[in-house]
Write a protein that holds these residues in place. Structure first.
Motif, mmCIF file in Angstrom:
data_model
loop_
_atom_site.group_PDB
_atom_site.id
_atom_site.type_symbol
_atom_site.label_atom_id
_atom_site.label_comp_id
_atom_site.label_asym_id
_atom_site.label_seq_id
_atom_site.Cartn_x
_atom_site.Cartn_y
_atom_site.Cartn_z
ATOM 1 N N TYR A 185 -2.673 -36.710 22.348
ATOM 2 C CA TYR A 185 -3.409 -36.661 23.584
ATOM 3 C C TYR A 185 -3.906 -35.396 23.873
ATOM 4 C CZ TYR A 185 -5.445 -37.465 28.245
ATOM 5 O OH TYR A 185 -6.241 -37.409 29.534
ATOM 6 N N PHE A 186 -3.022 -34.445 23.961
ATOM 7 C CA PHE A 186 -3.209 -32.935 24.203
ATOM 8 C C PHE A 186 -3.602 -31.823 22.994
ATOM 9 C CE2 PHE A 186 -0.909 -34.271 28.048
ATOM 10 C CZ PHE A 186 -1.395 -33.945 29.056
ATOM 11 N N LEU A 187 -3.829 -32.302 21.909
ATOM 12 C CA LEU A 187 -4.241 -31.634 20.740
ATOM 13 C C LEU A 187 -5.357 -30.962 20.988
ATOM 14 C CD1 LEU A 187 -4.061 -30.500 17.794
ATOM 15 C CD2 LEU A 187 -4.765 -32.913 17.091
ATOM 16 N N PRO A 188 -5.402 -29.703 20.884
ATOM 17 C CA PRO A 188 -6.787 -28.818 21.393
ATOM 18 C C PRO A 188 -7.941 -28.918 20.080
ATOM 19 C CG PRO A 188 -4.921 -27.378 21.162
ATOM 20 C CD PRO A 188 -4.521 -28.630 21.020
ATOM 21 N N LYS A 189 -9.047 -29.201 20.564
ATOM 22 C CA LYS A 189 -10.045 -29.182 19.257
ATOM 23 C C LYS A 189 -10.102 -27.933 18.465
ATOM 24 C CE LYS A 189 -13.062 -32.706 21.209
ATOM 25 N NZ LYS A 189 -14.148 -33.000 21.656
ATOM 26 N N ALA A 190 -9.619 -26.589 19.304
ATOM 27 C CA ALA A 190 -9.505 -25.362 18.672
ATOM 28 C C ALA A 190 -8.710 -25.410 17.639
ATOM 29 C CB ALA A 190 -9.089 -24.489 19.834
ATOM 30 N N THR A 191 -7.666 -26.086 17.646
ATOM 31 C CA THR A 191 -6.548 -26.136 16.545
ATOM 32 C C THR A 191 -7.079 -26.895 15.252
ATOM 33 O OG1 THR A 191 -4.865 -26.196 18.143
ATOM 34 C CG2 THR A 191 -4.353 -26.814 15.900
ATOM 35 N N LEU A 192 -7.906 -27.908 15.652
ATOM 36 C CA LEU A 192 -8.469 -28.709 14.452
ATOM 37 C C LEU A 192 -9.725 -27.798 13.864
ATOM 38 C CD1 LEU A 192 -8.751 -32.348 15.887
ATOM 39 C CD2 LEU A 192 -7.124 -31.454 14.438
ATOM 40 N N ALA A 193 -10.398 -27.007 14.872
ATOM 41 C CA ALA A 193 -11.409 -26.244 14.235
ATOM 42 C C ALA A 193 -10.814 -25.174 13.264
ATOM 43 C CB ALA A 193 -12.348 -25.363 15.350
ATOM 44 N N ALA A 194 -9.657 -24.531 13.688
ATOM 45 C CA ALA A 194 -9.091 -23.481 12.924
ATOM 46 C C ALA A 194 -8.568 -24.175 11.470
ATOM 47 C CB ALA A 194 -7.553 -23.084 13.782
ATOM 48 N N THR A 195 -8.188 -25.463 11.677
ATOM 49 C CA THR A 195 -7.839 -25.878 10.109
ATOM 50 C C THR A 195 -9.004 -26.092 9.290
ATOM 51 O OG1 THR A 195 -7.958 -28.266 10.839
ATOM 52 C CG2 THR A 195 -5.951 -27.192 11.342
ATOM 53 N N ILE A 196 -10.070 -26.550 9.927
ATOM 54 C CA ILE A 196 -11.136 -26.761 9.130
ATOM 55 C C ILE A 196 -11.613 -25.340 8.596
ATOM 56 C CG2 ILE A 196 -13.746 -27.114 9.228
ATOM 57 C CD1 ILE A 196 -13.138 -29.312 11.289
ATOM 58 N N ILE A 197 -11.704 -24.268 9.478
ATOM 59 C CA ILE A 197 -12.063 -22.982 9.002
ATOM 60 C C ILE A 197 -11.330 -22.474 7.937
ATOM 61 C CG2 ILE A 197 -12.294 -20.594 9.787
ATOM 62 C CD1 ILE A 197 -13.297 -21.292 12.523
ATOM 63 N N VAL A 198 -9.988 -22.562 8.069
ATOM 64 C CA VAL A 198 -9.106 -22.056 6.924
ATOM 65 C C VAL A 198 -9.359 -22.804 5.697
ATOM 66 C CG1 VAL A 198 -6.768 -21.645 6.375
ATOM 67 C CG2 VAL A 198 -7.543 -21.194 8.685
ATOM 68 N N ALA A 199 -9.608 -23.954 5.918
ATOM 69 C CA ALA A 199 -9.873 -24.840 4.463
ATOM 70 C C ALA A 199 -11.199 -24.462 3.893
ATOM 71 C CB ALA A 199 -9.653 -26.179 4.915
ATOM 72 N N VAL A 200 -12.177 -24.398 4.646
ATOM 73 C CA VAL A 200 -13.352 -24.146 3.979
ATOM 74 C C VAL A 200 -13.630 -22.779 3.576
ATOM 75 C CG1 VAL A 200 -14.516 -26.207 5.095
ATOM 76 C CG2 VAL A 200 -14.502 -23.792 5.981
ATOM 77 N N LEU A 201 -13.131 -21.714 4.304
ATOM 78 C CA LEU A 201 -13.310 -20.413 3.734
ATOM 79 C C LEU A 201 -12.552 -20.119 2.625
ATOM 80 C CD1 LEU A 201 -13.009 -18.097 6.753
ATOM 81 C CD2 LEU A 201 -15.161 -18.845 5.348
ATOM 82 N N SER A 202 -11.514 -21.036 1.962
ATOM 83 C CA SER A 202 -11.104 -20.843 0.764
ATOM 84 C C SER A 202 -11.971 -21.427 -0.501
ATOM 85 C CB SER A 202 -9.735 -21.798 0.611
ATOM 86 O OG SER A 202 -9.966 -22.952 0.662
ATOM 87 N N LEU A 203 -12.872 -22.066 0.137
ATOM 88 C CA LEU A 203 -13.996 -22.721 -0.880
ATOM 89 C C LEU A 203 -15.070 -21.597 -1.034
ATOM 90 C CD1 LEU A 203 -14.695 -26.182 0.619
ATOM 91 C CD2 LEU A 203 -13.141 -25.561 -1.266
ATOM 92 N N VAL A 204 -15.288 -20.557 -0.331
ATOM 93 C CA VAL A 204 -16.260 -19.488 -0.238
ATOM 94 C C VAL A 204 -16.117 -18.688 -1.379
ATOM 95 C CG1 VAL A 204 -17.466 -17.687 0.818
ATOM 96 C CG2 VAL A 204 -16.830 -19.931 2.108
ATOM 97 N N ASP A 205 -16.812 -18.588 -2.447
ATOM 98 C CA ASP A 205 -16.559 -17.788 -3.560
ATOM 99 C C ASP A 205 -18.055 -17.177 -4.095
ATOM 100 O OD1 ASP A 205 -15.832 -16.404 -5.899
ATOM 101 O OD2 ASP A 205 -15.390 -18.486 -6.662
ATOM 102 N N PHE A 206 -18.617 -15.964 -3.754
ATOM 103 C CA PHE A 206 -19.461 -15.482 -3.999
ATOM 104 C C PHE A 206 -19.625 -14.750 -5.648
ATOM 105 C CE2 PHE A 206 -20.463 -15.470 0.559
ATOM 106 C CZ PHE A 206 -21.811 -15.965 0.584
ATOM 107 N N SER A 207 -18.403 -14.845 -5.856
ATOM 108 C CA SER A 207 -18.214 -14.328 -7.451
ATOM 109 C C SER A 207 -19.061 -15.075 -8.182
ATOM 110 C CB SER A 207 -16.823 -14.192 -7.962
ATOM 111 O OG SER A 207 -16.542 -15.773 -8.130
ATOM 112 N N ILE A 208 -19.455 -16.234 -8.195
ATOM 113 C CA ILE A 208 -20.280 -17.085 -8.814
ATOM 114 C C ILE A 208 -21.642 -16.553 -8.961
ATOM 115 C CG2 ILE A 208 -21.253 -18.603 -6.938
ATOM 116 C CD1 ILE A 208 -20.968 -19.683 -10.489
ATOM 117 N N LEU A 209 -22.228 -15.866 -8.231
ATOM 118 C CA LEU A 209 -23.605 -15.038 -8.014
ATOM 119 C C LEU A 209 -23.297 -13.588 -9.217
ATOM 120 C CD1 LEU A 209 -24.525 -14.228 -4.379
ATOM 121 C CD2 LEU A 209 -25.856 -15.481 -6.161
#
Lengths: 575, 575
Positions: free
Chosen positions: A365-389
């Motif tokens: 009930y008290f889980l802040p949305k900010a924490t969920l957003a943080a888990t998303i950000i950390v997960a997706v930034l590991s997918l960012v890889d400009f070396s392909i360019l």
């Protein structure tokens, strides 16, 4: 009949050999994956613009259906970042987020995507996914990761922001920057920093104190659970919800409900293209994880049966309150590393999540949305890889162009336009290059019977003979190029009386190309030039014999290039 | 600078050598073509839904511009049947026929098409036209011919009928059958029968009484002029206009007027796709006539400069009261056979038509539309040729499918849908077949160093070694197919410890395919299997060396397949 049943329902094959050892391994893997999936499911529902419980529901029945129909032994199916973003983008254009219509449209999108995947699988059209090339996918996922991370910043700072591409989101974030909620920002930023540390710092630490690489990895993956528990308790204890921290709030305690997607033709038509893109992106991501993991144990996944498995999973999601799902990368790897032996591990995970949906929801009930957003950000930034360019630039300009356009269009216009542009451009580039095949003018290597490119080797030629070797199959898009090359060469060289086409690299000649060969033959005859063929492959010769081309050919077909050249008057130097 | 000018303005090259002999030949050809073009121009204007003078105007300035910018020495530019039909189809959806807006939209369509052709030529994108394959064009022209003939029946019988596909037109004709005008029908049917006889019966007759083939052909081509004169006089003498025979009526006596096409963005947007299709169809028809005629004299036409020439012609049509034009087949052949030596013949034809537009138009006041319809019907039915269906069926099912779909869609939906479907389908079929390349498992031919397909030859193999030869370049759409074949083979054969990929037929490996090779290498390594390459071509090897693939390759790269097989343990039988 039975064979077909076994083919389409793989569980019938592996379940017969299921034993106590496999059960034990699968159960352990399931417990670990369940713990990891709870915050992830909630977070991806948030990303898709849906209530948090939709994330749990999307992970229960779909997993069970994949267990029955899928062929990968380690794939864990459920909501994933990129597909959740594409869901939000698709629905955001049609219905308003937070309305009942939005959730129903998400069901329809999952259902439509499921039917498409199932259809592609039954029609054995899995090959279509190949047109989404690796570089395009890499570029797309990198760009999507940036968009997702940017879109989640609003939860981290507790402000409003909207948009489907990076520019829109960034501008919206800046415009609302004065609304920043300090309590939310403290939670969001600390959760993000903590999770980055878990990923980058904790794993090496655990390795140093003696954990194995697999266990260290799994422990690091449990980081989000720690963040969830800590921040939930902080919000509850400090009454931060009253200070404006957005929390998850009431989540119904229930098993996945039975839901009906909308069958409105107008809605389905609007969802057609997004559903197709989601299906293809989801399938390509999923199949590549599945194949990687299967190869490690010398097992096979069948791409067409995988389409059926994912199709069933999405149709399941449509009728049980979910949204589009696919095989996730990190959870599948955790599942594999934790020792999952059969798809039963997935079924046990589903049971674990069902228990969570029934029993644990009051705790968040008290889980802040900010924490969920943080888990998303950390997960997706590991997918960012400009070396392909950089890598594609170094390899070939055409590949680089496809990646660059995919990234730029995804960032500036949106996910659907980005992936469509990438696919279209890579097909165009391929068609362009195959429409201008490599044609070498060849001559005799003295003292041998070999013919080689006159520009690369010292070879013997005869001014009356033009010999060309075409390094590609002849088809409608490149046949006229050959015609062009021959006619141009003849227009500027009056001496040539014989043209020999060395066909050793031609695997196929389609009907258009045959007509072009007929035209070349007729035009050369009008000029008084004879056309000969040499080294025609067996299957191509069979085709040519069906038509009257060979009777009308002004010259002959020779077994070897050497034979052809000598027959029309080449006098080999005896060097 | 001067070189570039000479390249883009071919008249500067040929006009320098222009002499009295060429002048005489060109003039004779021009007179013959002018006589043939007068009824044809009027008829195609009718087909396009425009007043008859538009046909004359479309043949004057466009021909002059093509004379300056074109490279073909015999091509005669002007309105042609298929492009006129496509013009009517494009405009019919947007504005009502007979209104001023209709004529202006025709100008815009010509202008847009001209700009597109010019752009394609300047960007040297002529290769794009190659994607319209021969069978698709043949099917399209056959179907268009039927639609045109059906649409002209209304003029032959003097009734109303509308529609853009065969079904619509036929139903409309049947619905109005009771309105038939007897006088019109008599004129229309006799003109049609006469013209068919001229084409089929007169030519052999003239040949028998001693005419040469070229002259017999030209005389037969003058048949329409006879029909025009005879029926015009009949209508005038018998007062048939009062009996309900539709006549051409008042045609202004003037040189082509200066006209402005509409630049309305909404209109231009609606015309975008039709203009593109008209440009491509027109270009492909024109270039194939031009190349056929040029080859007979060992001359060259430059496809990209032809685009510029046709583009200029269409832009000219847009500003002088015309409509889309291209190089016509029959008039170009007549021009060539009548002895035209340079594009100046075209300029003289333009002068002839200008005189006709100024002086002769009162004479065609009583010309019945039924006669013009008859000339169209006879001309287009000679284009109808269903043998393409039989021939493509005999050759390959994929080609047959493309032709069949083109014909069916053109007849049942319309010209734009038909040609689009044909192009899309042939590209799809090509992509499908190239995404499943031929992969042969090869073995050693005893007593030699050659490797051949194990299913076609008696060869020596080793259960620990899998050798595959891929008969196509590796690119994004087929690389995963190779991966699939290898992984499937290994999953069912535990003995294999080495995979050798014979790369002799691989001309290119794109970045996606390289990534797939990396994945194959990694997956084989996970299985304890080594991957080797053999017979890699020079340019491919250069590419591979740029990336770290070769360092990570678990096996080695061998110069020959034989060397590779021996190195990993094959013991050649000394048979």
């Amino acid at each position: 009949m039975m064979n077909r049943l076994f083919r389409y329902v793989p569980i019938l094959t592996w379940a017969r050999d299921y034993d106590r050892a496999a059960f034990g391994n699968d159960l352990i893997a399931a417990v670990i994956v369940t713990i990891m999936l709870i915050p992830q499911s909630l977070a991806y529902a948030l990303l898709a613009g849906l209530p948090p419980e939709a994330g749990l529901y999307a992970s229960i029945v779909p997993i069970l259906l994949y267990t029955v129909f899928g062929t990968s032994r380690a794939l864990a199916v459920g909501p994933v970042a990129v597909v959740s973003l594409m869901t939000a983008a698709a629905l955001g254009n049609i219905v308003e987020q937070g309305t009942a219509g939005y959730a129903v449209a998400a069901l329809s999108l999952a259902g439509l995507s499921g039917v498409m995947l199932l259809g592609l699988g039954l029609l054995r059209l899995g090959f279509l996914a190949n047109f989404l090339s690796h570089p395009v996918i890499s570029g797309f996922i990198t760009a999507s990761g940036l968009i997702i991370a940017a879109s989640q910043l609003r939860h981290v700072f507790g402000i409003e922001a909207e948009g489907h591409n990076l520019a829109e989101i960034t501008l919206s974030l800046i415009a609302h920057l004065h609304d920043i909620n300090m309590a939310t920002a403290v939670i969001g930023i600390s959760a993000t920093v903590f999770l980055f540390w878990v990923r980058k710092g904790l794993k090496p630490l655990l390795r140093r104190v003696g954990f194995g690489p697999a266990m260290a990895d799994i422990a690091a993956k449990a980081g989000p659970v720690v963040a969830v528990v800590a921040t939930t308790m902080a919000v509850w204890y400090l009454d931060l919800a009253d200070a404006g921290v957005q929390i998850v709030g009431n989540v119904p305690q229930s098993l996945p409900p039975f839901t009906l997607p909308s069958f409105s033709p107008a809605l389905l038509q609007q969802l057609l293209l997004p559903a197709l893109l989601i299906s293809i992106i989801g399938f390509v991501e999923s199949i590549s994880v599945a194949q990687t993991l299967a190869a490690k144990k010398r097992q096979r996944v069948d791409p067409n049966q995988e389409l059926i498995g994912l199709g069933a999973a999405n149709i399941g999601a449509a009728f049980t309150g979910g949204f589009p799902v696919t095989g996730g990368f990190s959870r599948s790897v955790v599942n594999f590393d934790a020792g999952a032996q059969t798809p039963a591990a997935g079924a046990f995970t589903a049971v674990g999540l069902a228990i969570a949906a029934m029993a644990l929801t009051p705790l968040i009930y008290f889980l802040p949305k900010a924490t969920l957003a943080a888990t998303i950000i950390v997960a997706v930034l590991s997918l960012v890889d400009f070396s392909i360019l950089r890598r594609s630039w170094a390899y070939a300009r055409a590949d680089f162009l496809a990646v660059l356009v995919t990234i730029l269009v995804t960032l500036s216009v949106g996910v659907e336009a980005g992936v469509s542009a990438g696919v279209a451009l890579s097909i165009l580039v391929h068609l362009y290059s195959s429409s201008r095949p490599h044609i070498a003018e060849v001559g005799l290597v003295p003292g041998t019977e070999h013919f080689r490119n006159i520009h690369r080797h010292k070879v013997q030629t005869d001014p009356r003979i033009l010999t060309l070797r075409l390094d590609e199959s002849l088809y409608f898009a490149n046949a006229r190029f050959l015609e062009d090359v021959i006619l141009t060469r003849l227009a500027y060289d009056e001496l040539i009386a014989h043209v020999i086409l060395q066909c050793s690299a031609i695997n196929e000649i389609d009907f258009s190309a045959l007509e072009t060969l007929e035209a070349i033959n007729a035009r050369l005859r009008d000029m008084g030039v004879t056309l000969h063929l040499s080294e025609v492959k067996g299957p191509v010769m069979d085709r040519l014999q069906q038509e009257h081309f060979l009777q009308e050919l002004s010259g002959k077909v020779y077994l070897t290039q050497y034979e052809a050249a000598c027959a029309v008057g080449l006098q080999p130097d005896r060097a």
